[in-house]
Write a protein that holds these residues in place. Structure first.
Motif, PDB file in Angstrom:
ATOM      1  N   ARG A  41      16.220  82.349  35.140  1.00 39.60           N
ATOM      2  CA  ARG A  41      16.817  83.454  34.790  1.00 39.60           C
ATOM      3  C   ARG A  41      16.674  84.437  35.522  1.00 39.60           C
ATOM      4  NH1 ARG A  41      18.032  85.852  30.071  1.00 39.60           N
ATOM      5  NH2 ARG A  41      17.511  84.013  28.721  1.00 39.60           N
ATOM      6  N   SER A  42      17.850  85.188  35.852  1.00 46.69           N
ATOM      7  CA  SER A  42      17.781  86.279  36.829  1.00 46.69           C
ATOM      8  C   SER A  42      17.494  87.754  36.400  1.00 46.69           C
ATOM      9  CB  SER A  42      19.340  86.318  37.714  1.00 46.69           C
ATOM     10  OG  SER A  42      20.272  86.699  36.459  1.00 46.69           O
ATOM     11  N   GLU A  85      10.747  74.092  43.615  1.00 41.86           N
ATOM     12  CA  GLU A  85      12.073  73.873  42.865  1.00 41.86           C
ATOM     13  C   GLU A  85      11.633  72.403  42.257  1.00 41.86           C
ATOM     14  OE1 GLU A  85      16.491  73.261  44.025  1.00 41.86           O
ATOM     15  OE2 GLU A  85      15.232  74.080  45.497  1.00 41.86           O
ATOM     16  N   ARG A 114      12.820  72.533  38.466  1.00 42.85           N
ATOM     17  CA  ARG A 114      13.856  71.599  37.769  1.00 42.85           C
ATOM     18  C   ARG A 114      13.455  70.571  36.857  1.00 42.85           C
ATOM     19  NH1 ARG A 114      18.495  72.748  39.916  1.00 42.85           N
ATOM     20  NH2 ARG A 114      18.771  73.585  41.945  1.00 42.85           N
ATOM     21  N   ASP A 146      11.451  84.143  43.314  1.00 44.88           N
ATOM     22  CA  ASP A 146      12.843  83.841  43.794  1.00 44.88           C
ATOM     23  C   ASP A 146      13.291  82.627  43.182  1.00 44.88           C
ATOM     24  OD1 ASP A 146      12.697  86.395  45.187  1.00 44.88           O
ATOM     25  OD2 ASP A 146      12.391  85.287  47.310  1.00 44.88           O
ATOM     26  N   LEU A 147      12.871  81.476  43.265  1.00 44.23           N
ATOM     27  CA  LEU A 147      13.074  80.392  42.863  1.00 44.23           C
ATOM     28  C   LEU A 147      13.306  80.370  41.307  1.00 44.23           C
ATOM     29  CD1 LEU A 147      11.480  77.554  44.812  1.00 44.23           C
ATOM     30  CD2 LEU A 147      13.726  77.799  44.641  1.00 44.23           C
ATOM     31  N   TYR A 148      12.363  80.911  40.579  1.00 44.11           N
ATOM     32  CA  TYR A 148      12.307  81.020  39.372  1.00 44.11           C
ATOM     33  C   TYR A 148      13.809  81.970  38.808  1.00 44.11           C
ATOM     34  CZ  TYR A 148      11.632  82.830  34.552  1.00 44.11           C
ATOM     35  OH  TYR A 148      12.006  83.188  33.220  1.00 44.11           O
ATOM     36  N   GLU A 149      14.047  82.991  39.637  1.00 46.27           N
ATOM     37  CA  GLU A 149      15.142  84.028  39.029  1.00 46.27           C
ATOM     38  C   GLU A 149      16.230  83.118  39.561  1.00 46.27           C
ATOM     39  OE1 GLU A 149      14.219  87.484  41.457  1.00 46.27           O
ATOM     40  OE2 GLU A 149      12.645  88.141  39.907  1.00 46.27           O
ATOM     41  N   LYS A 150      16.478  82.354  40.649  1.00 49.51           N
ATOM     42  CA  LYS A 150      17.740  81.438  41.008  1.00 49.51           C
ATOM     43  C   LYS A 150      18.078  80.439  39.898  1.00 49.51           C
ATOM     44  CE  LYS A 150      19.260  78.312  44.619  1.00 49.51           C
ATOM     45  NZ  LYS A 150      18.925  77.722  45.574  1.00 49.51           N
ATOM     46  N   LEU A 151      17.003  79.825  39.296  1.00 53.95           N
ATOM     47  CA  LEU A 151      17.223  78.654  38.540  1.00 53.95           C
ATOM     48  C   LEU A 151      17.173  78.747  37.148  1.00 53.95           C
ATOM     49  CD1 LEU A 151      15.080  76.287  41.002  1.00 53.95           C
ATOM     50  CD2 LEU A 151      17.649  76.384  40.857  1.00 53.95           C
TER      51      LEU A 151
END
Length: 158
Positions: free
Chosen positions: A117-118, A77, A81, A110-115
């Motif tokens: 681009r989903s 993260e 960020r 998961d972090l990439y998709e959450k922060l």
């Protein structure tokens, strides 16, 4: 042949038939920023910030940018960020991204998709061009796609 090469070959084999002139624009394409990896005395996020400053100074009229994987070194993260903070301060109005294998540390992005681009995969129609964004889907395995992504690509190209 990798999926990316297949997509380029399929698109590249068709001559442009656009009759309407498309306004010229600048697109910045970059990859392998590796926020979290120190080389040359700077972290990848510092190199990215310097590149954004250069682009802002030299090419203030960039229409959009594409970051094609490995925005982070460890997929965590704080690294992601750092990328987002610099991207958002760049002055470039639109960004398109795909996850690289480094965003898949731990087996998922998961972090990439959450922060970031989903949507993965996705495409963007830009004048007479179609940009197809399709990412590796496993850490350390270049070019491996899920059957669902292969089906999506086949339908998108059709």
């Amino acid at each position: 042949m990798s999926a990316g090469a297949a997509a380029l070959g399929a698109l590249g084999s068709q001559p442009s038939t656009a009759q309407t002139p498309v306004k010229a624009r600048k697109v910045w394409v970059l990859s392998d920023l590796h926020s979290g990896l120190v080389e040359g005395g700077k972290d990848g996020s510092e190199w990215f910030a310097a590149a954004c400053a250069d682009m802002r100074e030299e090419h203030a009229d960039i229409a959009f940018a594409m970051t094609l994987g490995d925005i982070s070194h460890g997929g965590n993260e704080p690294q992601i960020r750092n990328y987002l903070t610099t991207r958002d301060a760049s002055g470039i109005p639109t960004w398109y991204e795909v996850a690289g294998n480094h965003e898949y540390h731990g087996g998922t992005a998961d972090l990439y998709e959450k922060l970031v681009r989903s949507t993965n995969p996705y495409s963007v129609v830009d004048g007479n061009l179609a940009w197809i964004f399709l990412s590796d889907e496993k850490a350390g395995v270049p070019g491996e796609l899920t059957p669902e992504s292969c089906d999506w690509l086949e339908a998108e190209l059709a």
